[in-house]
Design a protein around this motif. Sequence first.
Motif, PDB file in Angstrom:
ATOM      1  N   GLY A  27      25.462   8.474  -9.157  1.00  0.00           N
ATOM      2  CA  GLY A  27      25.486   8.194 -10.591  1.00  0.00           C
ATOM      3  C   GLY A  27      25.272   6.715 -10.873  1.00  0.00           C
ATOM      4  N   PHE A  28      25.334   6.382 -12.141  1.00  0.00           N
ATOM      5  CA  PHE A  28      25.075   5.036 -12.647  1.00  0.00           C
ATOM      6  C   PHE A  28      26.397   4.366 -13.001  1.00  0.00           C
ATOM      7  CE2 PHE A  28      24.747   2.295 -16.356  1.00  0.00           C
ATOM      8  CZ  PHE A  28      23.682   1.475 -16.055  1.00  0.00           C
ATOM      9  N   MET A  92      25.273  13.556  -9.242  1.00  0.00           N
ATOM     10  CA  MET A  92      26.383  13.246 -10.142  1.00  0.00           C
ATOM     11  C   MET A  92      25.840  12.452 -11.341  1.00  0.00           C
ATOM     12  SD  MET A  92      28.434  10.281 -10.714  1.00  0.00           S
ATOM     13  CE  MET A  92      29.564  10.213 -12.091  1.00  0.00           C
ATOM     14  N   SER A  93      26.074  12.958 -12.521  1.00  0.00           N
ATOM     15  CA  SER A  93      25.703  12.301 -13.783  1.00  0.00           C
ATOM     16  C   SER A  93      24.232  11.878 -13.775  1.00  0.00           C
ATOM     17  CB  SER A  93      26.640  11.137 -14.074  1.00  0.00           C
ATOM     18  OG  SER A  93      26.582  10.861 -15.446  1.00  0.00           O
ATOM     19  N   MET A  94      23.894  10.579 -13.658  1.00  0.00           N
ATOM     20  CA  MET A  94      22.474  10.208 -13.578  1.00  0.00           C
ATOM     21  C   MET A  94      21.812  10.948 -12.413  1.00  0.00           C
ATOM     22  SD  MET A  94      20.673   6.450 -13.134  1.00  0.00           S
ATOM     23  CE  MET A  94      21.005   6.213 -11.377  1.00  0.00           C
ATOM     24  N   TYR A  97      20.726  14.205 -13.541  1.00  0.00           N
ATOM     25  CA  TYR A  97      19.457  14.185 -14.288  1.00  0.00           C
ATOM     26  C   TYR A  97      18.293  14.214 -13.285  1.00  0.00           C
ATOM     27  CZ  TYR A  97      22.672  11.871 -17.690  1.00  0.00           C
ATOM     28  OH  TYR A  97      23.741  11.532 -18.485  1.00  0.00           O
ATOM     29  N   ARG A 131      21.583   2.438 -25.065  1.00  0.00           N
ATOM     30  CA  ARG A 131      21.080   2.181 -23.704  1.00  0.00           C
ATOM     31  C   ARG A 131      20.060   1.046 -23.712  1.00  0.00           C
ATOM     32  NH1 ARG A 131      22.644   6.086 -20.167  1.00  0.00           N
ATOM     33  NH2 ARG A 131      22.678   8.282 -20.796  1.00  0.00           N
ATOM     34  N   MET A 150      32.457   0.283 -17.578  1.00  0.00           N
ATOM     35  CA  MET A 150      32.352   1.625 -16.983  1.00  0.00           C
ATOM     36  C   MET A 150      33.343   1.799 -15.836  1.00  0.00           C
ATOM     37  SD  MET A 150      28.362   2.706 -17.177  1.00  0.00           S
ATOM     38  CE  MET A 150      28.705   4.427 -16.756  1.00  0.00           C
ATOM     39  N   LEU A 154      34.536   5.520 -15.985  1.00  0.00           N
ATOM     40  CA  LEU A 154      34.104   6.472 -14.962  1.00  0.00           C
ATOM     41  C   LEU A 154      35.281   7.254 -14.392  1.00  0.00           C
ATOM     42  CD1 LEU A 154      31.575   4.221 -12.985  1.00  0.00           C
ATOM     43  CD2 LEU A 154      30.973   6.309 -14.214  1.00  0.00           C
ATOM     44  N   MET A 189      17.001   6.542 -18.223  1.00  0.00           N
ATOM     45  CA  MET A 189      17.841   7.607 -18.789  1.00  0.00           C
ATOM     46  C   MET A 189      17.535   7.806 -20.271  1.00  0.00           C
ATOM     47  SD  MET A 189      21.529   7.361 -16.866  1.00  0.00           S
ATOM     48  CE  MET A 189      21.833   5.602 -16.902  1.00  0.00           C
ATOM     49  N   LEU A 216      33.090  11.187 -20.119  1.00  0.00           N
ATOM     50  CA  LEU A 216      31.674  10.871 -20.378  1.00  0.00           C
ATOM     51  C   LEU A 216      30.817  12.129 -20.469  1.00  0.00           C
ATOM     52  CD1 LEU A 216      31.223   7.693 -18.139  1.00  0.00           C
ATOM     53  CD2 LEU A 216      31.789   7.840 -20.558  1.00  0.00           C
ATOM     54  N   HIS A 245      35.113  11.368 -14.596  1.00  0.00           N
ATOM     55  CA  HIS A 245      33.665  11.446 -14.383  1.00  0.00           C
ATOM     56  C   HIS A 245      33.317  11.220 -12.906  1.00  0.00           C
ATOM     57  CE1 HIS A 245      29.637  11.406 -16.034  1.00  0.00           C
ATOM     58  NE2 HIS A 245      29.379  10.189 -15.602  1.00  0.00           N
TER      59      HIS A 245
HETATM   60  C1  MLT Z   1      26.508   8.097 -14.805  1.00  0.00           C
HETATM   61  O1  MLT Z   1      27.668   8.198 -14.397  1.00  0.00           O
HETATM   62  O2  MLT Z   1      25.544   8.240 -14.039  1.00  0.00           O
HETATM   63  C2  MLT Z   1      26.288   7.766 -16.250  1.00  0.00           C
HETATM   64  O3  MLT Z   1      27.433   8.066 -16.992  1.00  0.00           O
HETATM   65  C3  MLT Z   1      25.085   8.487 -16.760  1.00  0.00           C
HETATM   66  C4  MLT Z   1      24.779   8.157 -18.182  1.00  0.00           C
HETATM   67  O4  MLT Z   1      24.932   7.008 -18.592  1.00  0.00           O
HETATM   68  O5  MLT Z   1      24.332   9.066 -18.896  1.00  0.00           O
END
Ligand code: MLT
Length: 268
Positions: A27-28, A92-94, A97, A131, A150, A154, A189, A216, A245
């Motif tokens: 994740g990010f 995980m999260s990003m 995606y 963003r 974060m 997180l 993102m 999140l 998260h």
């Molecule tokens: C992450 O944990 O990767 C972020 O919360 C992703 C996001 O910013 O959408």
Amino acid sequence: MSPSETPEVVLHDLRAGDGLPLVLVHGFPLDHRMWDEVARFLPDGLAVVAPDAPGFGDALLTESEPSIEGIADAVAEALAARGVERAVVAGMSMGGYVALALAERHPGLVAALGLVDTKSVADAPEARDNRLRIADEAERTGSVAPVRGMREALLGETSRATRPDLVAEVGAWIEEQRPEAVAWAQRAMASRPDRTAVLAAYGGPVSVVVGVEDELTPIEQAEHLVESSHDASEAALVLVPDAGHLAAVEEPEHVAGALARLHARVTR
Ligand code: MLT
């Protein structure tokens, strides 16, 4: 170098093994290290590979268009370069995606899909604007300050209240990332489409994992993933207690168990 070039990712072997590898996408604003503890709790003999996304961890940031699709293509290319044509992919999260983009663009690669503390929908306009603002700010200041908060966001409230070492560790990971990677990933993102339909079309096994304290991508997002899956009854929803998260870091054994079960569904 052309801006349309596929960005660079670096694959890390967290565990050696045979058979279908498990690919874990971070994740990010983190890197492959967020999966270290999960890897420790996975069964012996299971190969575990974790990429660093462009600019994060050991991956350099090349002149490439910021895009989640670009990360997915780079992961598929890096796996193909080592002869991996099929894998269980979890993000995980990003990273989720990216996993959904892999399922869309490289469906033959994704033998099973793990979606950990993530969502399939695109950003609302305000979130997208935020963003882009963060990306500009990270570049302008040359610092990760715009995402420093974060560290707390997180983690779940239990970890924040009782695990100062973990809060410090996550904070240190964030501080070690490159501001330009933070900017690149935020822009990537921001431009990602809604991939709910990808999940509906994806034919393999799906596991959705979420920390019950995730602020999140809360449980409703996880439920939406399960309901949107091609076979909602098969898409197991795994709730991780006492985790937010970053459930994969807060409760790695629980998350590893879910991913091991997902892996077993395609290798049994
Ligand atoms: C992450 O944990 O990767 C972020 O919360 C992703 C996001 O910013 O959408």
